[in-house]
Design an enzyme around this catalytic site. Structure first.
Site, PDB file in Angstrom:
ATOM      1  N   TYR A 118      -1.823  -0.852  10.279  1.00 57.62           N
ATOM      2  CA  TYR A 118      -2.006  -1.203   8.859  1.00 57.62           C
ATOM      3  C   TYR A 118      -0.779  -0.770   8.067  1.00 57.62           C
ATOM      4  O   TYR A 118      -0.191  -1.551   7.315  1.00 57.62           O
ATOM      5  CB  TYR A 118      -3.267  -0.516   8.330  1.00 57.62           C
ATOM      6  CG  TYR A 118      -3.492  -0.675   6.835  1.00 57.62           C
ATOM      7  CD1 TYR A 118      -4.249  -1.728   6.340  1.00 57.62           C
ATOM      8  CD2 TYR A 118      -2.950   0.234   5.917  1.00 57.62           C
ATOM      9  CE1 TYR A 118      -4.457  -1.884   4.977  1.00 57.62           C
ATOM     10  CE2 TYR A 118      -3.143   0.088   4.555  1.00 57.62           C
ATOM     11  CZ  TYR A 118      -3.905  -0.964   4.093  1.00 57.62           C
ATOM     12  OH  TYR A 118      -4.095  -1.113   2.734  1.00 57.62           O
ATOM     13  N   SER A 164       0.840  -1.199   0.000  1.00 54.30           N
ATOM     14  CA  SER A 164       0.000   0.000   0.000  1.00 54.30           C
ATOM     15  C   SER A 164       0.876   1.251   0.000  1.00 54.30           C
ATOM     16  O   SER A 164       1.983   1.241   0.560  1.00 54.30           O
ATOM     17  CB  SER A 164      -0.873   0.023   1.261  1.00 54.30           C
ATOM     18  OG  SER A 164      -1.539   1.267   1.370  1.00 54.30           O
TER      19      SER A 164
HETATM   20  N1  LIG Z   1      -8.500  -0.282  -1.952  1.00 59.73           N
HETATM   21  C1  LIG Z   1      -7.420   0.480  -1.818  1.00 59.73           C
HETATM   22  O1  LIG Z   1      -7.415   1.682  -2.082  1.00 59.73           O
HETATM   23  C2  LIG Z   1      -6.133  -0.135  -1.340  1.00 59.73           C
HETATM   24  C3  LIG Z   1      -5.053   0.742  -1.158  1.00 59.73           C
HETATM   25  C4  LIG Z   1      -3.846   0.222  -0.747  1.00 59.73           C
HETATM   26  C5  LIG Z   1      -3.719  -1.134  -0.521  1.00 59.73           C
HETATM   27  N2  LIG Z   1      -4.784  -1.953  -0.696  1.00 59.73           N
HETATM   28  C6  LIG Z   1      -4.571  -3.370  -0.431  1.00 59.73           C
HETATM   29  O2  LIG Z   1      -5.156  -4.169  -1.435  1.00 59.73           O
HETATM   30  C7  LIG Z   1      -5.669  -5.373  -0.850  1.00 59.73           C
HETATM   31  C8  LIG Z   1      -7.143  -5.515  -1.154  1.00 59.73           C
HETATM   32  O3  LIG Z   1      -7.816  -4.371  -0.642  1.00 59.73           O
HETATM   33  P1  LIG Z   1      -9.358  -4.119  -0.897  1.00 59.73           P
HETATM   34  O4  LIG Z   1      -9.529  -2.653  -0.902  1.00 59.73           O
HETATM   35  O5  LIG Z   1      -9.843  -4.923  -2.050  1.00 59.73           O
HETATM   36  O6  LIG Z   1      -9.945  -4.714   0.482  1.00 59.73           O
HETATM   37  P2  LIG Z   1     -11.434  -5.247   0.818  1.00 59.73           P
HETATM   38  O7  LIG Z   1     -11.639  -5.022   2.284  1.00 59.73           O
HETATM   39  O8  LIG Z   1     -12.405  -4.652  -0.119  1.00 59.73           O
HETATM   40  O9  LIG Z   1     -11.297  -6.801   0.569  1.00 59.73           O
HETATM   41  C9  LIG Z   1     -10.441  -7.556   1.396  1.00 59.73           C
HETATM   42  C10 LIG Z   1     -10.908  -8.992   1.419  1.00 59.73           C
HETATM   43  O10 LIG Z   1     -10.043  -9.691   2.334  1.00 59.73           O
HETATM   44  C11 LIG Z   1     -10.830 -10.494   3.183  1.00 59.73           C
HETATM   45  N3  LIG Z   1     -10.149 -10.687   4.457  1.00 59.73           N
HETATM   46  C12 LIG Z   1      -9.919  -9.756   5.417  1.00 59.73           C
HETATM   47  N4  LIG Z   1      -9.327 -10.321   6.461  1.00 59.73           N
HETATM   48  C13 LIG Z   1      -9.164 -11.634   6.164  1.00 59.73           C
HETATM   49  C14 LIG Z   1      -8.621 -12.738   6.870  1.00 59.73           C
HETATM   50  N5  LIG Z   1      -8.137 -12.606   8.105  1.00 59.73           N
HETATM   51  N6  LIG Z   1      -8.598 -13.954   6.267  1.00 59.73           N
HETATM   52  C15 LIG Z   1      -9.106 -14.103   5.023  1.00 59.73           C
HETATM   53  N7  LIG Z   1      -9.656 -13.091   4.314  1.00 59.73           N
HETATM   54  C16 LIG Z   1      -9.685 -11.872   4.882  1.00 59.73           C
HETATM   55  C17 LIG Z   1     -12.137  -9.731   3.359  1.00 59.73           C
HETATM   56  O11 LIG Z   1     -13.193 -10.584   3.773  1.00 59.73           O
HETATM   57  C18 LIG Z   1     -12.337  -9.140   1.958  1.00 59.73           C
HETATM   58  O12 LIG Z   1     -13.066 -10.025   1.127  1.00 59.73           O
HETATM   59  C19 LIG Z   1      -5.359  -5.283   0.640  1.00 59.73           C
HETATM   60  O13 LIG Z   1      -4.136  -5.930   0.900  1.00 59.73           O
HETATM   61  C20 LIG Z   1      -5.231  -3.803   0.863  1.00 59.73           C
HETATM   62  O14 LIG Z   1      -4.456  -3.483   1.994  1.00 59.73           O
HETATM   63  C21 LIG Z   1      -5.987  -1.474  -1.098  1.00 59.73           C
END
Ligand SMILES: NC(=O)c1ccc[n+]([C@@H]2O[C@H](COP(=O)([O-])OP(=O)(O)OC[C@H]3O[C@@H](n4cnc5c(N)ncnc54)[C@H](O)[C@@H]3O)[C@@H](O)[C@H]2O)c1
Length: 251
Positions: free
Chosen positions: A159, A145
């Site tokens: 985080y 991230s």
């Molecule tokens: N969306 C953004 O802007 C953004 C920015 C930077 C980084 N990220 C990273 O991208 C990745 C995906 O993010 P997103 O926005 O799609 O998140 P999201 O919350 O929309 O989806 C995350 C998924 O992970 C699952 N999850 C959470 N904890 C879990 C666990 N302990 N075991 C199994 N599954 C679990 C949730 O149920 C969910 O389906 C993450 O690693 C996040 O940190 C996202």
């Protein structure tokens, strides 16, 4: 939409495949002919994605497991091996945000977020990489991230610290595996329109307005980058961090 997978199709395990970037990535890889193992703590979400991608087919497998729990992850992996074989591709995507101040975040909560967002990358990679190494081919992509690069705290200090750790762990595993045909890379998104960002509320949406590109990113755009990294053409790319943030962080 049923796809008959060829016997030689790569097996890709995507954690956090129940929504957002994970679901988009799994769908993209499925569309490219991978057999996709969809792992999420939310069993209903991965069942629904499996049914949407591959109703009645053998190209998608839904696995309910919590990445915090090494035994549950091990069990899920046993299932993947029983149905297909140990993953050729691992996308460590599962993570959770946990807003809070660095001054008052509880230590138990700190540990819990580190377990989900960082330790899971260690456990999943240690479980999947040996078979990749033996095969002489493998791909690992870790979702980091911008917060882990810049120390932003909108999603929580724990985080961000975990995501910084993901960047270093990516390099450590990349060095370990480079000579064995296994690449390990990190993708560092920011402000991608997903349920996680929606949960962060108006502050996240306001922050997205200042992105040079002028809009939030799309999960499908991140998925396309992951697809490049796990493909044949990605073989000379390892230990790298790919920014996908609309120009928010230029270096
Ligand atoms: N969306 C953004 O802007 C953004 C920015 C930077 C980084 N990220 C990273 O991208 C990745 C995906 O993010 P997103 O926005 O799609 O998140 P999201 O919350 O929309 O989806 C995350 C998924 O992970 C699952 N999850 C959470 N904890 C879990 C666990 N302990 N075991 C199994 N599954 C679990 C949730 O149920 C969910 O389906 C993450 O690693 C996040 O940190 C996202």
């Amino acid at each position: 939409m049923t796809t008959t997978t060829t016997p030689g199709a790569r097996v890709a395990l995507v954690t956090g495949a129940g929504g957002g970037i994970g679901a988009a990535t799994a769908a993209r890889l499925y569309g490219l002919g991978h057999r996709v193992a969809l792992l999420d703590v939310d069993g209903e979400a991965v069942n629904a994605l499996r049914d949407r991608l591959d109703p009645g087919g053998d190209g998608a497998l839904a696995l309910r497991a919590d990445v915090d729990d090494p035994d549950a992850v091990h069990g899920a992996l046993r299932e993947v091996r029983a149905v297909w074989h140990s993953p050729d591709v691992l996308v460590n995507n599962a993570a959770r945000t946990a807003p809070g101040s660095v001054w008052d975040v509880g230590l138990a909560e700190w540990d819990a977020v580190l377990a989900t967002n960082l330790r899971s990358v260690l456990t999943l990679t240690r479980l999947c990489a040996p078979a990749m190494r033996e095969r002489g081919w493998g791909r690992v992509v870790n979702l980091a991230s911008l917060a882990g690069q810049q120390g932003g705290t909108l999603a929580g200090p724990h985080y961000s610290a975990a995501k910084a750790g993901v960047l270093v762990l990516t390099k450590i595993f990349a060095r370990e595996l480079a000579a064995h045909g296994v690449t390990v890379n990190a993708v560092a998104p920011a402000a991608v329109h997903t349920p996680a960002v929606a949960r962060l509320g108006p502050a996240a949406v306001a922050a997205a307005r200042s992105v040079p590109v002028g809009r939030m990113g799309r999960a499908a755009e991140v998925a396309a980058l992951v697809a490049y990294l796990v493909g044949e053409d990605g073989g000379y790319v390892t230990g790298a961090t790919f920014d996908i943030n609309g120009g928010s962080h230029m270096r």
